[in-house]
Enzyme design. Structure first.
Site, mmCIF file in Angstrom:
data_model
loop_
_atom_site.group_PDB
_atom_site.id
_atom_site.type_symbol
_atom_site.label_atom_id
_atom_site.label_comp_id
_atom_site.label_asym_id
_atom_site.label_seq_id
_atom_site.Cartn_x
_atom_site.Cartn_y
_atom_site.Cartn_z
ATOM 1 N N GLU A 286 -7.584 2.374 0.690
ATOM 2 C CA GLU A 286 -6.998 1.905 -0.528
ATOM 3 C C GLU A 286 -7.797 0.903 -1.327
ATOM 4 O O GLU A 286 -8.260 0.162 -0.684
ATOM 5 C CB GLU A 286 -5.521 1.344 -0.310
ATOM 6 C CG GLU A 286 -4.820 1.126 -1.244
ATOM 7 C CD GLU A 286 -4.367 2.488 -2.063
ATOM 8 O OE1 GLU A 286 -3.476 3.065 -1.605
ATOM 9 O OE2 GLU A 286 -4.889 2.663 -3.302
ATOM 10 N N VAL B 137 0.811 -1.178 0.093
ATOM 11 C CA VAL B 137 -0.043 -0.014 0.003
ATOM 12 C C VAL B 137 1.029 1.189 0.153
ATOM 13 O O VAL B 137 0.727 2.151 -0.994
ATOM 14 C CB VAL B 137 -0.992 -0.087 1.320
ATOM 15 C CG1 VAL B 137 -1.667 1.631 1.345
ATOM 16 C CG2 VAL B 137 -2.066 -1.332 1.091
ATOM 17 N N CYS C 240 -6.337 -9.263 0.745
ATOM 18 C CA CYS C 240 -7.654 -8.333 1.082
ATOM 19 C C CYS C 240 -9.012 -9.068 1.297
ATOM 20 O O CYS C 240 -9.458 -9.124 2.524
ATOM 21 C CB CYS C 240 -7.955 -7.291 0.118
ATOM 22 S SG CYS C 240 -6.600 -5.994 0.256
#
Ligand code: UDX
Length: 478
Positions: free
Chosen positions: A158, A11, A273
């Site tokens: 994000e 990220v 994720c």
């Protein structure tokens, strides 16, 4: 503007690089000296060993020591900073809760530095990594606890997909900024001036809690959609004869309200994720005294998908894995990355070893080095049965069956290597529907078992079943 990025992983690094490209002065900070040294070297091989993201290296090389600086100490940099982006690892704990150890350590460190600064200009501390709903509020109390003055908190999640971080940062669908005050929103408008009032990019300003919730809802909805295709669409084609998965998909997604993205049936969605976020949201809802049954089912469907092909190989194809050599094609969770976090291949390897295979011959174009970290024989001696191969041909040599786990383009021409390297009877387990000419392979005597389709095997009377797999484009492109 002056920005500090705390944490230079998947990220933080692309985000910092893009902010530098947009003309901000960016100080990318990490406690990991090896990482920082690699970035500072400006060398492609060194950087890519840490983070492999298309398009990232040229930006770092161009911005290094101009707008982009790497450091393990931001004591001096804190002065005059407008924004601090928190981009830390937030791994899952057992039971689904989010492990905020790294995040909280960094928050206390930043809070102390902010309390000690001489310059008292407004600074916003922004959560960029995915953190549970209410974390911005927790951050605010840490900043106050240490006596930091004139600071605000914000949530700016994000949404980037791996492999497309640079492309996605330059041209996002939306930017979501949650903050409490107009002053803080204004500072973030300065950082994101290229996106504010953009004709196509949605620039959404809201509360920190809403921004945090948008991230969880978005990601779990995407996983729910993928799981609908895997757990219902795929299952239909696997249950009834003569259903062509790609036509089924086309017929359904031709409705402009229904997305093509996510309709590629697979051996389960992996990555850093989806699995983590859905477990966390289930946990958060339950902690709040609510039900999360839909999400629980989605999670289970996705996990089941990661190894169910081996059970099908047993009861549909009559294949016995005991003492067999199986080729594993692809280890990364999707193509164009070396990332193996939550990859279907991790479960697949475990399932194959549990079924007693003699050897797993593994090949991935990018993730070979990464794989050795996951399959450490010191943790589990059975991992000694994994042989790391240099090519598809090497991996196929001497095997009894192969399993396609990742959607790498080069696996589309697998038939050629199969014909040249192995002998029938041979079982192909296609977890990604990658083989366009499966019919010919079946004609040549191979058994073909795809996700989203029944087993194809040449019958004794030489007729071919009409069930099938046809492959066109691929998940990431869609
Ligand atoms: C995802 C989200 O897309 C991104 O918005 C979020 O910020 C982080 O999580 P990423 O983890 O990089 O990004 O991967 P993505 O490209 O979304 O793919 C996730 C998994 O789903 C992969 O294993 C992929 O192969 C699989 N997938 C995707 C399918 O199985 N079928 C599909 O149709 C699409």
């Amino acid at each position: 503007m002056k920005a500090i990025v705390v944490g230079t992983g998947y990220v933080g690094l692309p985000h910092g690089a893009i902010c530098a490209e947009y003309g901000h002065k960016v100080y990318a900070y990490d406690i990991n000296q090896e990482r920082i040294d690699a970035y500072k070297s400006g060398r492609r091989d060194e950087i890519e060993k840490q983070i492999n993201e298309p398009g990232l290296v040229p930006i770092i090389q161009e911005q290094l020591n101009r707008n982009l600086f790497f450091t393990t100490d931001i004591t001096d940099e804190i002065e005059g900073t407008d924004v601090i982006f928190m981009c830390l690892n937030t791994p899952p704990k057992r039971g689904g809760a989010t492990d905020l150890t790294y995040y909280l350590n960094a928050s206390h460190h930043i809070a102390k530095l902010l309390a000690a600064r001489t310059d008292k200009r407004r600074v916003v501390v922004v959560n960029k990594s995915t953190v549970p709903i209410g974390t911005a509020r927790k951050l605010e109390s840490i900043l106050l606890e240490h006596g930091a003055e004139n600071v605000g908190v914000a949530s700016n999640p994000e949404f980037l997909a791996q492999g497309k971080a640079i492309e996605g940062s330059r041209s996002p669908d939306r930017v979501v900024v949650g903050a409490d005050t107009t002053a803080d929103l204004q500072i973030l408008r300065g950082i994101y001036s290229a996106y504010v009032n953009h004709v196509r990019i949605r620039y959404i300003e809201t509360t920190p809690e809403t921004a945090e919730a948008i991230k969880y809802l978005g990601n779990t909805l995407l996983l729910t959609y993928i799981s609908f295709w895997n757990g219902v669409g795929g299952r239909l084609a696997e249950s009834f004869g003569n259903i062509r998965m790609e036509d089924l998909k086309l017929g359904v997604t031709a409705d402009s309200r229904i997305s093509t993205w996510g309709s590629f049936v697979s051996n389960g969605a992996g990555g850093s994720c989806f699995g983590k976020d859905i477990q966390s949201l289930i946990y958060q809802l339950k902690q709040a005294g609510n039900r999360a049954d839909l999400l629980e089912s989605v999670y289970e469907i996705n996990e089941y998908q990661k190894s169910y092909m081996f059970d099908r190989a047993g009861y549909e194809a009559g294949f016995n894995f005991n003492n067999k050599t199986v080729t594993m094609l692809g280890l990364a969770f999707k193509k164009r990355t070396n990332d193996m976090r939550d990859s279907a291949s991790l479960k697949a390897v475990e399932a194959l070893l549990a079924k007693g295979v003699k050897e797993i011959r593994a090949y991935d174009p990018l993730a070979m080095h990464e794989a050795t970290r996951y399959f450490d024989p010191e943790q589990n001696h059975l991992f000694e049965r994994i042989v790391y191969c240099d090519s598809v041909t090497d991996a196929l040599t001497g095997s009894d069956a192969c399993y396609v786990s990742t959607d790498w383009e080069e696996f589309r021409s697998l038939s050629k290597e199969l014909r040249a390297t192995v002998q029938t009877p041979y079982l192909i387990m296609d977890g990604r529907r990658m083989l366009p000419d499966y019919n010919q392979l079946v004609e040549d005597g191979f058994d073909y078992l795809p996700v989203g389709g029944k087993l194809l095997r040449k019958a004794a009377d030489n007729t071919l079943s009409l069930n099938g797999a046809v492959v066109e484009s691929d998940p990431a492109v869609a």
